[in-house]
Design a protein around this motif. Structure first.
Motif, mmCIF file in Angstrom:
data_model
loop_
_atom_site.group_PDB
_atom_site.id
_atom_site.type_symbol
_atom_site.label_atom_id
_atom_site.label_comp_id
_atom_site.label_asym_id
_atom_site.label_seq_id
_atom_site.Cartn_x
_atom_site.Cartn_y
_atom_site.Cartn_z
ATOM 1 N N ASP A 1 0.843 -1.205 0.000
ATOM 2 C CA ASP A 1 0.000 0.000 0.000
ATOM 3 C C ASP A 1 0.876 1.251 0.000
ATOM 4 N N PRO A 2 1.744 1.414 -0.997
ATOM 5 C CA PRO A 2 2.713 2.517 -0.966
ATOM 6 C C PRO A 2 2.069 3.898 -1.039
ATOM 7 N N VAL A 3 2.694 4.818 -0.319
ATOM 8 C CA VAL A 3 2.341 6.233 -0.381
ATOM 9 C C VAL A 3 3.609 6.993 -0.736
ATOM 10 N N THR A 4 3.448 8.066 -1.484
ATOM 11 C CA THR A 4 4.595 8.833 -1.969
ATOM 12 C C THR A 4 4.542 10.252 -1.441
ATOM 13 N N SER A 5 5.671 10.743 -1.018
ATOM 14 C CA SER A 5 5.757 12.105 -0.494
ATOM 15 C C SER A 5 5.724 13.113 -1.632
ATOM 16 N N THR A 6 4.865 14.112 -1.503
ATOM 17 C CA THR A 6 4.816 15.182 -2.504
ATOM 18 C C THR A 6 5.952 16.168 -2.307
ATOM 19 N N ILE A 7 6.674 16.035 -1.205
ATOM 20 C CA ILE A 7 7.782 16.948 -0.912
ATOM 21 C C ILE A 7 9.077 16.478 -1.557
ATOM 22 N N CYS A 8 9.389 15.185 -1.393
ATOM 23 C CA CYS A 8 10.674 14.682 -1.892
ATOM 24 C C CYS A 8 10.548 13.544 -2.897
ATOM 25 N N GLY A 9 9.352 12.982 -3.044
ATOM 26 C CA GLY A 9 9.146 11.923 -4.032
ATOM 27 C C GLY A 9 9.471 10.530 -3.550
ATOM 28 N N HIS A 10 9.896 10.377 -2.290
ATOM 29 C CA HIS A 10 10.193 9.037 -1.774
ATOM 30 C C HIS A 10 8.898 8.324 -1.380
ATOM 31 N N SER A 11 8.918 6.994 -1.497
ATOM 32 C CA SER A 11 7.732 6.193 -1.228
ATOM 33 C C SER A 11 7.989 5.223 -0.082
ATOM 34 N N PHE A 12 6.904 4.901 0.628
ATOM 35 C CA PHE A 12 6.990 4.036 1.798
ATOM 36 C C PHE A 12 5.751 3.152 1.869
ATOM 37 N N SER A 13 5.880 2.039 2.592
ATOM 38 C CA SER A 13 4.691 1.263 2.926
ATOM 39 C C SER A 13 3.845 2.111 3.875
ATOM 40 N N GLN A 14 2.546 2.130 3.639
ATOM 41 C CA GLN A 14 1.690 3.057 4.362
ATOM 42 C C GLN A 14 1.755 2.871 5.879
ATOM 43 N N ASP A 15 1.647 1.654 6.347
ATOM 44 C CA ASP A 15 1.634 1.420 7.790
ATOM 45 C C ASP A 15 2.955 1.805 8.448
ATOM 46 N N SER A 16 4.058 1.520 7.782
ATOM 47 C CA SER A 16 5.363 1.799 8.390
ATOM 48 C C SER A 16 5.624 3.299 8.495
ATOM 49 N N ILE A 17 5.258 4.073 7.472
ATOM 50 C CA ILE A 17 5.507 5.519 7.540
ATOM 51 C C ILE A 17 4.546 6.184 8.517
ATOM 52 N N LYS A 18 3.349 5.632 8.661
ATOM 53 C CA LYS A 18 2.413 6.172 9.655
ATOM 54 C C LYS A 18 2.943 5.961 11.060
ATOM 55 N N GLU A 19 3.506 4.795 11.294
ATOM 56 C CA GLU A 19 4.073 4.515 12.617
ATOM 57 C C GLU A 19 5.284 5.418 12.876
ATOM 58 N N PHE A 20 6.066 5.681 11.827
ATOM 59 C CA PHE A 20 7.260 6.517 11.974
ATOM 60 C C PHE A 20 6.905 7.975 12.263
ATOM 61 N N LEU A 21 5.904 8.507 11.557
ATOM 62 C CA LEU A 21 5.555 9.922 11.695
ATOM 63 C C LEU A 21 4.627 10.208 12.870
ATOM 64 N N GLY A 22 3.895 9.193 13.334
ATOM 65 C CA GLY A 22 2.987 9.405 14.450
ATOM 66 C C GLY A 22 1.589 9.787 13.979
ATOM 67 N N PRO A 23 0.641 9.903 14.910
ATOM 68 C CA PRO A 23 -0.766 10.102 14.548
ATOM 69 C C PRO A 23 -1.118 11.507 14.072
ATOM 70 N N ASN A 24 -0.323 12.498 14.458
ATOM 71 C CA ASN A 24 -0.641 13.886 14.094
ATOM 72 C C ASN A 24 -0.270 14.135 12.637
ATOM 73 N N ARG A 25 -1.266 14.475 11.804
ATOM 74 C CA ARG A 25 -1.033 14.650 10.369
ATOM 75 C C ARG A 25 -0.150 15.858 10.072
#
Length: 334
Positions: free
Chosen positions: A259-283
């Motif tokens: 379920d990849p998501v891509t950053s509009t800032i730098c163009g890097h992509s991550f698995s959705q669950d892993s980047i959510k856990e890394f960044l935390g709940p605050n959008r």
């Protein structure tokens, strides 16, 4: 195939409901207006091929006439053009752009997917011929795209001259001559000049190369197109731009993207669950991008689902499993 029962439809509906904690994807909703329904009804009424069609007179079936495409500038005549007419010309140019982006654009992905399937599941001379046919199809799409863009650019150039208060009394002739001039210039280009710097063509060749040569960087596209008279030297750095090895692994999990998501800032992509856990709940909370070498600040609100990358990642995972199975089978035989 049997129709789905009520319980199956309810289950499917529940599966389609987005989870509240997923990164949302904005998708346009489209509905059919009454006018479209009426048009469909009229088309059905005019269809002479149905089982209830009325027999044609004298036993001869009337042939359907192809729709006539009228010249969009025929009503302009040789009258001097003002800003109001210039705005109409700009609107016609927008129609050409719409045709390119909505009607013609999606064809690239379809042809690319066909090519990837052929590269993966066909071998030998038959497979190579099929890939060559699809390659020619992609080039024809690019030729058509150029022609559509020529019409759009010719109209925009006329509109710009009107805005600059240049007197134009022969808009139809000028438009036709400008279009023909641009098409003639394109036809004189070499094959490399037409396709080697096209992003769509490079992506097309990259997709095929990834299947045939996993974990290998693609050479410059010019390596796949024979040099012709008029081409630059093969030593020209401007045309010798090679491909890159596409990595479908998440920088955080180091496994294939899910379920990849891509950053509009730098163009890097991550698995959705892993980047959510890394960044935390605050959008709105920003942290440094976890991709190696990237120091840009990103947040959950900067991430967008990437359907095309998700499809590629799934295909890459499937090919990797197939290679592992083939490797295991060879070991057993030995």
């Amino acid at each position: 195939m049997p129709a789905a029962g009520p319980s199956r439809r309810k289950t499917a509906a529940r599966r389609r409901d987005p989870s509240e904690d997923r990164i949302e994807e904005d998708e346009p909703t489209q509905g059919r207006g009454q006018d479209e329904v009426d048009d469909d009804d009229e088309d059905d009424d005019d269809d002479d091929d149905g089982p209830n069609a009325r027999p044609a007179e004298n036993g001869v079936k009337k042939e359907k006439k192809a729709p006539v495409v009228e010249d969009p500038l025929k009503d302009f005549g040789d009258q001097p053009l003002d800003r109001a007419l210039g705005a109409k010309i700009a609107g016609i140019a927008s129609d050409w752009s719409l045709m390119r982006n909505i009607t013609h654009g999606p064809s690239y992905a379809i042809v690319r997917d066909v090519a990837v399937s052929l590269a993966e599941f066909t071998d030998g001379e038959k497979g190579q011929k099929a890939l060559l046919d699809v390659d020619n199809m992609m080039r024809e799409l690019l030729d058509t795209d150029n022609e559509l863009q020529v019409h759009e650019n010719a109209l925009n150039e006329i509109n710009q001259k009107i805005a600059q208060k240049e007197e134009i009394n022969d808009v139809v002739d000028r438009y036709q001559k400008e279009v023909q001039c641009k098409l003639d210039a394109y036809s004189k280009k070499t094959t490399r000049q037409k396709y080697a710097k096209s992003d769509d063509y490079v992506t097309f060749k990259q997709a095929i190369f990834e299947v045939q040569n996993p974990d290998t960087a693609m050479p410059p596209v010019t390596d796949f197109i024979p040099k012709e008279d008029g081409d630059d030297s093969d030593d020209d750095d401007d045309v010798q731009i090679g491909g890159v090895t596409q990595d479908y692994k998440c920088p955080l999990t180091l496994t294939i993207l899910v379920d990849p998501v891509t950053s509009t800032i730098c163009g890097h992509s991550f698995s959705q669950d892993s980047i959510k856990e890394f960044l935390g709940p605050n959008r709105a909370t920003k942290k440094e991008c976890p991709a190696a070498g990237c120091h840009k600040q990103i947040s959950l609100s900067d991430l967008k689902p990437n359907k095309e990358l998700a499809k590629k990642a799934k295909d890459a995972a499937r090919r990797e499993r197939a290679r592992e199975e083939d490797s295991d089978a060879e070991e057993v035989i030995e």
